[in-house]
Design an enzyme around this catalytic site. Structure first.
Site, PDB file in Angstrom:
ATOM      1  N   GLU A 144       0.829  -1.207   0.000  1.00  0.00           N
ATOM      2  CA  GLU A 144       0.000   0.000   0.000  1.00  0.00           C
ATOM      3  C   GLU A 144       0.861   1.254   0.000  1.00  0.00           C
ATOM      4  OE1 GLU A 144      -2.778   1.316  -0.298  1.00  0.00           O
ATOM      5  OE2 GLU A 144      -4.427   0.113   0.454  1.00  0.00           O
ATOM      6  N   ASP A 145       0.332   2.305  -0.597  1.00  0.00           N
ATOM      7  CA  ASP A 145       1.003   3.588  -0.536  1.00  0.00           C
ATOM      8  C   ASP A 145       0.787   4.254   0.827  1.00  0.00           C
ATOM      9  OD1 ASP A 145      -1.711   3.835  -1.092  1.00  0.00           O
ATOM     10  OD2 ASP A 145      -1.489   5.357  -2.646  1.00  0.00           O
TER      11      ASP A 145
ATOM     12  N   PHE B  16      -2.708  16.267   3.518  1.00  0.00           N
ATOM     13  CA  PHE B  16      -2.735  15.659   2.195  1.00  0.00           C
ATOM     14  C   PHE B  16      -1.358  15.808   1.559  1.00  0.00           C
ATOM     15  CE2 PHE B  16      -3.781  15.063  -2.268  1.00  0.00           C
ATOM     16  CZ  PHE B  16      -4.580  13.937  -2.176  1.00  0.00           C
TER      17      PHE B  16
ATOM     18  N   ARG C 240       2.472  12.436  -9.324  1.00  0.00           N
ATOM     19  CA  ARG C 240       2.858  11.049  -9.012  1.00  0.00           C
ATOM     20  C   ARG C 240       4.334  10.791  -9.296  1.00  0.00           C
ATOM     21  NH1 ARG C 240      -1.914   8.025  -8.157  1.00  0.00           N
ATOM     22  NH2 ARG C 240      -3.682   8.587  -9.464  1.00  0.00           N
TER      23      ARG C 240
HETATM   24  P1  XMP Z   1      -8.348   5.271   3.659  1.00  0.00           P
HETATM   25  O1  XMP Z   1      -8.893   6.479   4.355  1.00  0.00           O
HETATM   26  O2  XMP Z   1      -9.429   4.334   3.213  1.00  0.00           O
HETATM   27  O3  XMP Z   1      -7.695   5.876   2.362  1.00  0.00           O
HETATM   28  O4  XMP Z   1      -7.282   4.583   4.492  1.00  0.00           O
HETATM   29  C1  XMP Z   1      -6.571   5.358   1.782  1.00  0.00           C
HETATM   30  C2  XMP Z   1      -6.445   5.865   0.366  1.00  0.00           C
HETATM   31  O5  XMP Z   1      -6.744   7.263   0.316  1.00  0.00           O
HETATM   32  C3  XMP Z   1      -5.822   7.928  -0.493  1.00  0.00           C
HETATM   33  N1  XMP Z   1      -5.075   8.896   0.323  1.00  0.00           N
HETATM   34  C4  XMP Z   1      -4.235   9.819  -0.161  1.00  0.00           C
HETATM   35  N2  XMP Z   1      -3.855  10.082  -1.429  1.00  0.00           N
HETATM   36  N3  XMP Z   1      -2.477  11.838  -0.628  1.00  0.00           N
HETATM   37  C5  XMP Z   1      -2.972  11.105  -1.652  1.00  0.00           C
HETATM   38  O6  XMP Z   1      -2.607  11.363  -2.790  1.00  0.00           O
HETATM   39  C6  XMP Z   1      -2.806  11.630   0.659  1.00  0.00           C
HETATM   40  O7  XMP Z   1      -2.332  12.337   1.558  1.00  0.00           O
HETATM   41  C7  XMP Z   1      -3.741  10.557   0.905  1.00  0.00           C
HETATM   42  N4  XMP Z   1      -4.292  10.051   2.048  1.00  0.00           N
HETATM   43  C8  XMP Z   1      -5.102   9.046   1.650  1.00  0.00           C
HETATM   44  C9  XMP Z   1      -4.928   6.857  -1.062  1.00  0.00           C
HETATM   45  O8  XMP Z   1      -5.423   6.482  -2.328  1.00  0.00           O
HETATM   46  C10 XMP Z   1      -5.045   5.706  -0.121  1.00  0.00           C
HETATM   47  O9  XMP Z   1      -4.821   4.434  -0.699  1.00  0.00           O
HETATM   48 MG    MG Z   2      -5.444   9.564  -5.423  1.00  0.00          MG
END
Ligand code: XMP
Ligand code: MG
Length: 204
Positions: free
Chosen positions: A122-123, A175, A188
């Site tokens: 996961e990212d 964010f 990205r």
């Molecule tokens: P949840 O809240 O379900 O969300 O854990 C996870 C997904 O939300 C996106 N995400 C982000 N994407 N910058 C981003 O570009 C951020 O700071 C960020 N925080 C959450 C991401 O797709 C992740 O898998």
């Molecule tokens: Mg996104």
């Protein structure tokens, strides 16, 4: 031809500040070097834990985790058991930059994961809602094990009971973009992770 080579050299040698995105970044949160070092450490940890298994199936959730997947898979490949790469694309319905936990599969796994050791790559884990859905989905396909490695985790993630075994960095609840993470599909390709200047969000 020589002019071409010259411009190629200056392009390849460009620093982040000289790149188009440099002007949009307010603050760097995690540097390229920190990402590289931590990825190597995570790979070492994972290799140690999976030393006895015949192989690990890495599942990347597109698109955000693609940079981490590529670097992590190579780091793990030097140390650990053989890896196979799988990709899923899911969309979580949410309001703007927050997710709701309601998930739709845009691209499913290409093969059976039954009896496989699955490691979700996961990212970022924010609320954990997306991941919690994904783990239930994968578990229903009878793998031998399912664990998660995430490069970033935000503070809210600790409030939900999502078992994330390997975490790269705990970062503030802001964010962020870069290293696979986007704002409106941009940023990205940045090799580091940072916070955008407020004016970027005000642009039409
Ligand atoms: P949840 O809240 O379900 O969300 O854990 C996870 C997904 O939300 C996106 N995400 C982000 N994407 N910058 C981003 O570009 C951020 O700071 C960020 N925080 C959450 C991401 O797709 C992740 O898998
Ligand atoms: Mg996104």
């Amino acid at each position: 031809m020589s002019a071409e080579r010259g411009s190629e050299r200056s392009y390849m040698g460009a620093t982040a500040e000289e790149s188009w995105y440099g002007a949009d970044i307010e603050r760097v949160v995690v540097t390229e070097e920190q990402i590289r070092d931590r990825t190597a450490e995570l790979a070492k940890q994972v290799a140690a834990e999976y030393g006895a298994v015949p192989g690990v199936l890495l599942v990347c959730v597109l698109k955000g985790a693609v940079m981490f997947m590529a670097d992590f898979a190579r780091a793990l490949g030097r140390l650990g058991p053989p890896v196979e790469l799988e990709f899923m694309a899911i969309s979580s319905y949410g309001q703007g930059t927050t997710s709701s936990g309601v998930v739709r599969i845009l691209k499913d796994l290409d093969r059976d994961i039954a009896a496989r050791h699955v490691l979700v790559v996961e990212d970022i884990v924010d609320s954990g809602l997306t991941l919690s859905w994904l783990l239930r989905y994968l578990a229903s396909r009878s793998p031998a094990s399912v664990e998660v490695v995430t490069l970033f985790r935000k503070p809210d993630a600790v409030k939900v009971p999502v078992p994330v075994r390997f975490v790269g960095f705990d970062i503030p609840s802001e964010f962020v973009v870069g290293y696979g993470l986007d704002y409106a599909e941009r940023y990205r390709e940045m090799p580091y992770v940072g916070v955008l200047k407020p004016e970027v969000y005000a642009r039409p």
